[in-house]
Motif scaffolding. Structure first.
Motif, short mmCIF file in Angstrom:
data_model
loop_
_atom_site.label_atom_id
_atom_site.label_comp_id
_atom_site.label_asym_id
_atom_site.label_seq_id
_atom_site.Cartn_x
_atom_site.Cartn_y
_atom_site.Cartn_z
N PHE A 86 0.79 -1.07 -0.28
CA PHE A 86 -0.07 0.36 0.19
C PHE A 86 0.66 1.27 -0.06
CE2 PHE A 86 -4.79 -1.59 0.85
CZ PHE A 86 -5.08 0.20 0.02
N ALA A 87 1.05 2.09 -0.90
CA ALA A 87 1.82 3.34 -0.94
C ALA A 87 0.24 4.98 -0.75
CB ALA A 87 1.91 3.30 -2.33
N GLU A 88 1.50 5.16 0.15
CA GLU A 88 0.78 6.08 0.84
C GLU A 88 2.39 7.53 0.83
OE1 GLU A 88 1.84 5.77 5.36
OE2 GLU A 88 -0.22 5.41 4.53
N ALA A 89 2.02 8.66 1.34
CA ALA A 89 3.10 9.53 0.55
C ALA A 89 3.93 9.62 2.04
CB ALA A 89 2.13 11.14 0.66
N SER A 90 4.11 8.80 1.65
CA SER A 90 5.67 8.37 2.68
C SER A 90 6.62 8.06 2.07
CB SER A 90 5.72 7.50 3.71
OG SER A 90 4.82 6.30 3.67
N GLU A 91 8.02 7.44 3.12
CA GLU A 91 9.25 6.97 2.43
C GLU A 91 9.05 5.57 3.15
OE1 GLU A 91 12.48 9.35 3.39
OE2 GLU A 91 12.44 11.10 2.47
N ILE A 92 8.86 4.76 1.97
CA ILE A 92 8.72 3.49 2.63
C ILE A 92 9.95 2.35 1.66
CG2 ILE A 92 7.32 1.27 1.34
CD1 ILE A 92 5.20 3.10 0.87
N THR A 93 10.77 1.31 2.96
CA THR A 93 11.21 0.13 2.42
C THR A 93 10.12 -1.31 1.87
OG1 THR A 93 11.65 0.36 4.33
CG2 THR A 93 12.64 1.60 3.73
N ILE A 94 10.81 -1.82 1.39
CA ILE A 94 10.53 -3.22 1.05
C ILE A 94 12.50 -3.69 0.97
CG2 ILE A 94 10.21 -4.71 -0.26
CD1 ILE A 94 8.29 -2.65 -1.09
N LYS A 95 12.50 -4.97 1.37
CA LYS A 95 13.40 -5.83 1.52
C LYS A 95 13.28 -6.57 0.85
CE LYS A 95 16.09 -3.64 5.59
NZ LYS A 95 16.91 -4.05 7.01
N ALA A 96 13.33 -8.04 -0.22
CA ALA A 96 12.31 -8.59 -0.64
C ALA A 96 13.89 -9.42 -1.39
CB ALA A 96 11.91 -7.83 -1.43
#
Length: 368
Positions: free
Chosen positions: A91-101
């Motif tokens: 879920f994208a929102e107005a923020s800084e998002i991190t994903i480790k995959a």
């Protein structure tokens, strides 16, 4: 009153959609950490209708990729990986998002920085617990079946059905309790196939109209489509190709005392399992004013034609070979198959989704 509210909310959402320019939209930044993927492309995309729309793409360098995009409201996006079939939804929102995959285990990706995603994940974790319960009841059913234990079969089947009801009720309760959250919009949007028109509309009109999302707009659209093909409404005409490539309209067949519009596909096992029942009904009633108009959700013409032959489906068949994008299916709000619509001689919808003995009894009643 409920219908007036529905139309009013549709108008509000339409005005809101026209009021925001793309340059004014909030943005998100995504830092993706992915092992053993340097030099390969990753992209953030979203599903728009039947196609994927790419928001940003970049090649991975030193196990990291930086992506960004604009969004009007929080929405579900997907990280796709070059040459891999899976993806990572977030879920994208107005923020800084991190994903480790890990490319070998995308389902276990770690997502942080999106409060909307945290709420969605909390719901999903609870919702999936019902799947484990359902699986246990399914295993109990299979064991009883192998042991020819009639009482065990009945008990397992009843337990399975109750677990399905419990799962659905959990979803309903969540949506009604969290009616100001885009997560609820998305959850209901993804599960509309479970609900009849009255159930769906009853939930949609309870959403707080100050919280907008594309999913809520789609939910209103879904309700309007279902209203247009509800029992008592006139049929919607369409034209598609027969196996010999000739174009046939539904209106060419309307006029039979009873016409079954049958949405199916060669790859759909429940459809194929139901076909012997439909064949038997057609054999018994075709001389008394009953006819069938088959609409396939296939994409492979040869497999479609082979299934027609193998299952001895001797009535009229059409398809646009667009699979789930079938245009007739969209007109009739079809989200799962088998799906059927029963029309009277005037083309009015008189029943939907009858199968087996229920279908036979209804046709016998109508042709008395």
């Amino acid at each position: 009153m409920k219908h007036i509210v529905l139309f009013a909310l549709v108008a509000i959402l339409g005005l809101a959609a026209c009021s925001t320019s793309k340059k004014d939209l909030p943005s998100f930044k995504l830092t993706l950490s992915v092992t053993n993927f340097d030099g390969k492309q990753v992209k953030v995309q979203k599903r728009v209708g039947d196609v994927w729309e790419v928001i940003d793409s970049v090649k991975v360098e030193a196990s990291v990729a930086h992506l960004k995009g604009t969004i009007e409201t929080p929405e579900m996006l997907f990280v796709a990986f070059e040459d891999l079939r899976g993806n990572v939804p977030f879920f994208a929102e107005a923020s800084e998002i991190t994903i480790k995959a890990d490319p070998q285990n995308l389902r276990q990706a770690e997502i942080n920085g999106s409060l909307t995603h945290e709420r969605y994940q909390a719901f999903t974790d609870k919702f999936e617990e019902f799947d484990e319960v359902l699986y246990q009841h399914y295993q109990a059913y299979k064991s009883a079946e192998e042991a020819a234990n009639e009482e065990g079969l009945k008990a397992a089947e009843a337990a399975y059905e109750q677990a399905e009801k419990d799962k659905k009720q959990f979803l309903v309760d969540y949506v009604r309790t969290n009616n100001k959250d885009v997560v609820s919009h998305y959850i209901l949007y993804r599960n509309t196939y479970q609900f009849e028109l009255d159930e769906l509309e009853g939930m949609v009109v309870t959403f707080d109209e100050t919280v907008k999302s594309s999913y809520l707009t789609d939910l209103f659209d879904r309700v309007m489509v279902l209203k247009s093909v509800a029992i008592g409404m006139p049929y919607k005409d369409f034209k598609q190709a027969a196996p010999n490539d000739s174009l046939i309209k539904l209106s060419d067949k309307v006029g039979a005392k009873v016409l079954l519009v049958d949405f199916w596909a060669s790859w759909c096992q429940p459809c194929r399992a139901e076909n012997p029942n439909i064949v038997a009904i057609y054999k018994d009633f075709k001389g008394k004013g009953f006819d069938i108009f088959g609409v396939s959700f296939d994409t492979d013409k040869e497999k479609w034609m082979q299934a027609i032959t193998d299952d001895n489906l001797t009535w009229t068949h059409v398809s646009d070979l667009k699979g789930w994008g079938n245009e007739a299916g969209k007109k009739y709000g079809v989200q799962s198959i088998p799906h059927s619509v029963l029309l009277d001689a005037n083309g009015n919808i008189i029943a939907k989704n009858l199968r087996g003995e229920d279908l036979r009894n209804k046709i016998a009643e109508l042709l008395k």
